[in-house]
Design a protein around this motif. Structure first.
Motif, PDB file in Angstrom:
ATOM      1  N   SER A  35     -10.756  -1.743  -2.378  1.00 15.50           N
ATOM      2  CA  SER A  35     -10.311  -2.580  -3.487  1.00 15.50           C
ATOM      3  C   SER A  35     -10.962  -3.955  -3.418  1.00 15.50           C
ATOM      4  N   GLY A  54       0.537   2.755 -11.475  1.00 14.43           N
ATOM      5  CA  GLY A  54      -0.076   4.050 -11.177  1.00 14.43           C
ATOM      6  C   GLY A  54      -0.360   4.908 -12.395  1.00 14.43           C
ATOM      7  N   ALA A  72      -3.789  -0.090  -7.472  1.00 17.34           N
ATOM      8  CA  ALA A  72      -3.102   0.003  -6.182  1.00 17.34           C
ATOM      9  C   ALA A  72      -2.432  -1.312  -5.788  1.00 17.34           C
ATOM     10  N   GLY A 123      -8.190   5.532  -8.251  1.00 18.97           N
ATOM     11  CA  GLY A 123      -6.935   5.239  -7.567  1.00 18.97           C
ATOM     12  C   GLY A 123      -6.999   5.396  -6.061  1.00 18.97           C
ATOM     13  N   ARG A 124      -7.979   6.143  -5.584  1.00 16.04           N
ATOM     14  CA  ARG A 124      -8.148   6.346  -4.135  1.00 16.04           C
ATOM     15  C   ARG A 124      -9.249   5.477  -3.543  1.00 16.04           C
ATOM     16  N   GLU A 158       0.828  -1.213   0.000  1.00 13.64           N
ATOM     17  CA  GLU A 158       0.000   0.000   0.000  1.00 13.64           C
ATOM     18  C   GLU A 158       0.855   1.254   0.000  1.00 13.64           C
ATOM     19  N   ARG A 159       0.542   2.173  -0.903  1.00 12.86           N
ATOM     20  CA  ARG A 159       1.216   3.470  -0.967  1.00 12.86           C
ATOM     21  C   ARG A 159       0.734   4.326   0.208  1.00 12.86           C
ATOM     22  N   GLU A 160       1.669   4.932   0.904  1.00 11.49           N
ATOM     23  CA  GLU A 160       1.341   5.740   2.082  1.00 11.49           C
ATOM     24  C   GLU A 160       0.347   6.842   1.721  1.00 11.49           C
ATOM     25  N   ASN A 161      -0.668   6.997   2.526  1.00 13.85           N
ATOM     26  CA  ASN A 161      -1.703   8.024   2.397  1.00 13.85           C
ATOM     27  C   ASN A 161      -2.618   7.876   1.185  1.00 13.85           C
ATOM     28  N   ARG A 162      -2.596   6.730   0.493  1.00 14.63           N
ATOM     29  CA  ARG A 162      -3.561   6.533  -0.588  1.00 14.63           C
ATOM     30  C   ARG A 162      -4.969   6.530   0.002  1.00 14.63           C
ATOM     31  N   VAL A 163      -5.100   5.879   1.162  1.00 13.95           N
ATOM     32  CA  VAL A 163      -6.359   5.845   1.897  1.00 13.95           C
ATOM     33  C   VAL A 163      -6.063   6.350   3.304  1.00 13.95           C
ATOM     34  N   ARG A 164      -6.768   7.395   3.701  1.00 15.34           N
ATOM     35  CA  ARG A 164      -6.557   7.965   5.045  1.00 15.34           C
ATOM     36  C   ARG A 164      -7.604   7.424   6.002  1.00 15.34           C
TER      37      ARG A 164
END
Length: 177
Positions: free
Chosen positions: A125, A173, A144, A120-121, A32-38
């Motif tokens: 998923s 991405g 993602a 993308g956000r 998981e990319r940091e801060n993709r989902v807060r």
């Protein structure tokens, strides 16, 4: 409100399931990319009822016995993102849509790039099937979980590829419109 999480093994890697209260808030990828989902603070809870139900339904999906998820969802995002995510939920199992088709479905036909960004956000998923969104040419685009996972999920759903699958590392991405 406290967020509970549980990690599960799956054919596409370890997934982190997150519940907010009694609803599912996220399905996160191992890479998981940091801060993709807060989400805020998370507390592990292996016995949370929604997380157990989600795990069961995902296991059924991966086994090929479930084509539709029946879970209470808690999407957190802008109005536009929420419209895009609702459009994802409307894509039937085994079918795909282009970013352009999603933009048209949400009433913003010129917002193709914004649809790509909202896609993308997507915090949910697999459940809200962003893997079913492909480029207008039929080519796979950013995901993602990586293009290998996207290919796996689409193949599981019976999709056959008429165009070559993009190199996952090179195109991670990126979006094709």
């Amino acid at each position: 409100m406290e967020n509970s999480y549980k990690r599960i093994a799956s054919p596409v890697g370890v997934l982190t399931l997150v519940a907010r209260g009694s609803k599912l808030a996220a399905v996160l990828w191992e890479s998981e990319r940091e801060n993709r989902v807060r989400l805020g603070a998370l507390v592990e809870d292996e016995h949370h009822p929604m997380l157990l139900k989600t795990e069961q339904q995902l296991n059924e999906y991966f086994a090929g016995t479930r084509t539709r998820f029946e879970l209470a969802l808690d999407f957190q995002g802008t109005d536009f993102q929420q419209r895009v995510w609702q459009a994802l939920l409307a894509i039937p199992f085994g079918e795909t849509r282009s970013y352009t088709q999603i933009a048209q479905a949400v009433g913003s036909p010129k917002s193709v790039r914004a649809v790509g960004a909202a896609n993308g956000r997507n915090p949910l998923s697999i459940i809200a099937p962003c893997h079913r969104v492909i480029g207008a040419s039929g080519a796979l685009t950013g995901f993602a979980g990586g293009l290998e996972a996207k290919t796996f999920l689409l193949t599981l759903e019976g999709h056959t590829f008429s165009t070559p699958v993009l190199d996952a590392d090179k195109h991670q991405g990126s979006f094709s419109f």
